[in-house]
Design a protein around this motif. Structure first.
Motif, mmCIF file in Angstrom:
data_model
loop_
_atom_site.group_PDB
_atom_site.id
_atom_site.type_symbol
_atom_site.label_atom_id
_atom_site.label_comp_id
_atom_site.label_asym_id
_atom_site.label_seq_id
_atom_site.Cartn_x
_atom_site.Cartn_y
_atom_site.Cartn_z
ATOM 1 N N VAL A 110 0.851 -1.189 0.000
ATOM 2 C CA VAL A 110 0.000 0.000 0.000
ATOM 3 C C VAL A 110 0.887 1.239 0.000
ATOM 4 O O VAL A 110 1.876 1.323 0.739
ATOM 5 N N GLN A 111 0.511 2.192 -0.844
ATOM 6 C CA GLN A 111 1.217 3.464 -0.963
ATOM 7 C C GLN A 111 0.252 4.591 -0.564
ATOM 8 O O GLN A 111 -0.959 4.372 -0.470
ATOM 9 N N PRO A 112 0.760 5.800 -0.404
ATOM 10 C CA PRO A 112 -0.132 6.925 -0.088
ATOM 11 C C PRO A 112 -1.163 7.165 -1.204
ATOM 12 O O PRO A 112 -0.963 6.756 -2.349
ATOM 13 N N GLU A 113 -2.248 7.815 -0.856
ATOM 14 C CA GLU A 113 -3.295 8.239 -1.782
ATOM 15 C C GLU A 113 -3.995 7.066 -2.483
ATOM 16 O O GLU A 113 -4.402 7.189 -3.639
#
Length: 134
Positions: free
Chosen positions: A35-38
Motif C-alpha cells: 500500500v502506498q499513499p493516496e
C-alpha cells in the motif's frame, strides 16, 4: 558496465483484477503488493522462474492514463512471454480462460501464439526452437 531492464509499467483499471489475471491465469509470481499513499499500491508481478523484467501494475488515475489501458503499444504485440514448454503453458492458459487470437504456429525461430490480457494488450507466447548445428 552492466545494465538490465527489470521493471515495465503496465497501466490497468484495477489492481486486484490485474493481479488475478497475471498471478492466476498466467501463474506469475507476485513479488510485491504494498500500500502506498493516496490509495495507490506498488504491485510487481513476474513470470515464474524467469530472469527477465517484471511488470509494475499501475492503476490509471486520470483520463489520459485510462485511455492507454489495453493500447500501450498502439495495437502491436507489445510483450513476449518466453516458455520452455509451449504445449504445457498453452494448455494451462487455455484452461484458465486466456483468449488466444490464433492457433499455435511454427516459425523458424520456434512455436508462437498471440494472446490478449483482459485489457486488450497483445502478447506472444513463444518457445524458441532448439539451435541447429551448421
Amino acid at each position: 558496465m552492466s545494465q538490465s531492464l527489470f521493471l515495465v509499467t503496465l497501466v490497468v483499471d484495477d489492481y486486484d483484477r490485474a493481479k488475478a489475471f497475471y498471478c492466476g491465469a498466467l501463474e506469475f509470481d507476485c513479488l510485491q503488493d504494498e500500500v502506498q499513499p493516496e490509495g495507490k499500491r506498488w504491485v510487481v508481478v513476474k513470470p515464474k522462474g524467469g530472469d527477465g523484467a517484471a511488470f509494475l501494475l499501475a492503476k490509471a488515475v486520470d483520463e489520459t492514463q485510462k485511455a492507454a489501458i489495453g493500447n500501450q503499444t498502439g495495437g502491436r504485440v507489445g510483450f513476449f512471454l518466453k516458455t520452455d514448454d509451449f504445449a504445457r503453458d498453452h494448455a494451462a492458459m487455455l484452461a484458465s480462460g486466456v483468449r488466444f487470437l490464433e492457433q499455435p504456429r511454427h516459425e523458424i525461430y520456434g512455436t508462437v501464439a498471440q494472446f490478449l490480457d483482459p485489457y486488450g494488450n497483445s502478447f506472444d507466447l513463444i518457445c524458441h526452437a532448439a539451435p541447429t548445428a551448421s
